[in-house]
Design a protein around this motif. Structure first.
Motif, PDB file in Angstrom:
ATOM      1  N   LEU A   1     -12.689   7.563   3.875  1.00 47.82           N
ATOM      2  CA  LEU A   1     -11.674   6.742   3.211  1.00 47.82           C
ATOM      3  C   LEU A   1     -10.549   7.608   2.653  1.00 47.82           C
ATOM      4  CD1 LEU A   1     -13.955   4.561   3.335  1.00 47.82           C
ATOM      5  CD2 LEU A   1     -13.102   3.745   1.137  1.00 47.82           C
TER       6      LEU A   1
ATOM      7  N   GLU B   1      -3.160   1.203  -0.182  1.00 50.23           N
ATOM      8  CA  GLU B   1      -3.496   1.087   1.237  1.00 50.23           C
ATOM      9  C   GLU B   1      -4.667   2.013   1.537  1.00 50.23           C
ATOM     10  OE1 GLU B   1      -1.534   1.766   5.686  1.00 50.23           O
ATOM     11  OE2 GLU B   1      -0.318   2.000   3.875  1.00 50.23           O
ATOM     12  N   LEU B   2      -5.668   1.490   2.263  1.00 51.37           N
ATOM     13  CA  LEU B   2      -6.858   2.272   2.601  1.00 51.37           C
ATOM     14  C   LEU B   2      -6.933   2.479   4.105  1.00 51.37           C
ATOM     15  CD1 LEU B   2      -9.711   0.696   0.425  1.00 51.37           C
ATOM     16  CD2 LEU B   2      -8.445   2.797  -0.011  1.00 51.37           C
ATOM     17  N   ALA B   3      -7.057   3.742   4.498  1.00 52.73           N
ATOM     18  CA  ALA B   3      -7.358   4.074   5.887  1.00 52.73           C
ATOM     19  C   ALA B   3      -8.812   4.541   5.927  1.00 52.73           C
ATOM     20  CB  ALA B   3      -6.425   5.167   6.392  1.00 52.73           C
TER      21      ALA B   3
ATOM     22  N   SER C   1      -9.120  -0.646  10.439  1.00 49.94           N
ATOM     23  CA  SER C   1      -8.266   0.142   9.552  1.00 49.94           C
ATOM     24  C   SER C   1      -6.802  -0.038   9.986  1.00 49.94           C
ATOM     25  CB  SER C   1      -8.668   1.610   9.662  1.00 49.94           C
ATOM     26  OG  SER C   1      -7.877   2.438   8.869  1.00 49.94           O
ATOM     27  N   SER C   2      -5.835   0.002   9.067  1.00 51.49           N
ATOM     28  CA  SER C   2      -6.031   0.161   7.635  1.00 51.49           C
ATOM     29  C   SER C   2      -5.918  -1.190   6.928  1.00 51.49           C
ATOM     30  CB  SER C   2      -4.981   1.128   7.085  1.00 51.49           C
ATOM     31  OG  SER C   2      -3.677   0.617   7.311  1.00 51.49           O
TER      32      SER C   2
ATOM     33  N   THR D   1      -4.801  -3.256   3.054  1.00 50.62           N
ATOM     34  CA  THR D   1      -4.000  -3.167   1.835  1.00 50.62           C
ATOM     35  C   THR D   1      -4.611  -4.037   0.748  1.00 50.62           C
ATOM     36  OG1 THR D   1      -1.968  -2.757   3.083  1.00 50.62           O
ATOM     37  CG2 THR D   1      -1.726  -3.530   0.812  1.00 50.62           C
TER      38      THR D   1
ATOM     39  N   ASN E   1       2.858   6.360   2.880  1.00 49.22           N
ATOM     40  CA  ASN E   1       1.591   7.085   2.732  1.00 49.22           C
ATOM     41  C   ASN E   1       1.502   7.844   1.411  1.00 49.22           C
ATOM     42  OD1 ASN E   1       0.728   6.163   5.208  1.00 49.22           O
ATOM     43  ND2 ASN E   1       1.269   8.027   6.312  1.00 49.22           N
TER      44      ASN E   1
END
Length: 207
Positions: free
Chosen positions: A73, A83-85, A119-120, A122, A181
């Motif tokens: 993560l 925001e998560l990748a 992914s990703s 929000t 990012n």
């Protein structure tokens, strides 16, 4: 006077009927063969039944399970959002239909709406300047999957609308700035180092 001479020969014995003994022996042998045949058929049936049962068990598909935990993560802060990748875990044999997230280290969970399957992602509704410990889990038809490790993020305190003058890293003619990012990037049209970056919009580093 007439004399009758008795014969000295022993009286003839009546012939013995041995046919029933032969029939009995043949019947015994036939019965033995039938018993052996029946036993062999029973053993054969057991072997065939076991083989079929084993084949059925071996060829049966395993029951689906809940998904494995997402991994790797990375959180990027936004304005009142993050925001998560991530890297998805195995789906457990049933397709992933959504993800759930926690912003309080796993104490409570919320499903994404509309659903997300990759992914990703929000997360909105956060408060700028507040640090969140975020965890993620996948969902399939079996249920909620394993929980990921936590990642921390603090949403930005800037809104990209209201600007405050700051000291630039280089005395250049800066013409534009962008954000992505979790990083601000400013570009100049003159000077030696024409790019500078900032993670908070306040402190800038020449690149």
């Amino acid at each position: 006077m007439r004399f009758v001479h008795a014969s000295s020969a022993a009286p003839a014995e009546s012939p013995v009927d041995t046919s029933h003994q032969c029939r009995t022996r043949r019947s015994d042998r036939t019965g033995t063969r039938r018993t052996r045949t029946t036993a062999l058929l029973a053993v054969f049936s057991l072997i065939v039944g076991f083989a079929i049962s084993s084949t059925s068990v071996a060829s049966a598909d395993p029951a689906p399970a809940t998904p494995d935990a997402p991994s790797a993560l990375v959180a990027y802060r936004g304005y009142n959002s993050a925001e998560l990748a991530f890297t998805a875990g195995a789906d457990g044999g049933a397709a992933i239909t959504n993800y759930k997230y926690s912003t309080d280290n796993g104490s409570s969970w919320n499903a994404f709406s509309p659903a997300v399957t990759s992914s990703s992602v929000t997360i909105g509704g956060l408060t700028n300047g507040t640090t969140y410990s975020i965890k993620l889990r996948a969902v399939n038809s079996v249920g909620d999957g394993a929980v990921s490790d936590a990642v921390s993020v603090t949403p930005a305190v800037v809104d990209a609308v209201t600007w405050t003058a700051r000291t630039a890293a280089e005395a250049n003619s800066w013409s534009s700035v962008t954000y992505g990012n979790g990083v601000f990037v400013a570009v100049a049209y003159s000077g030696s180092n024409r790019v500078m970056t900032s993670t908070d919009g306040v402190t800038w580093t020449a690149r």
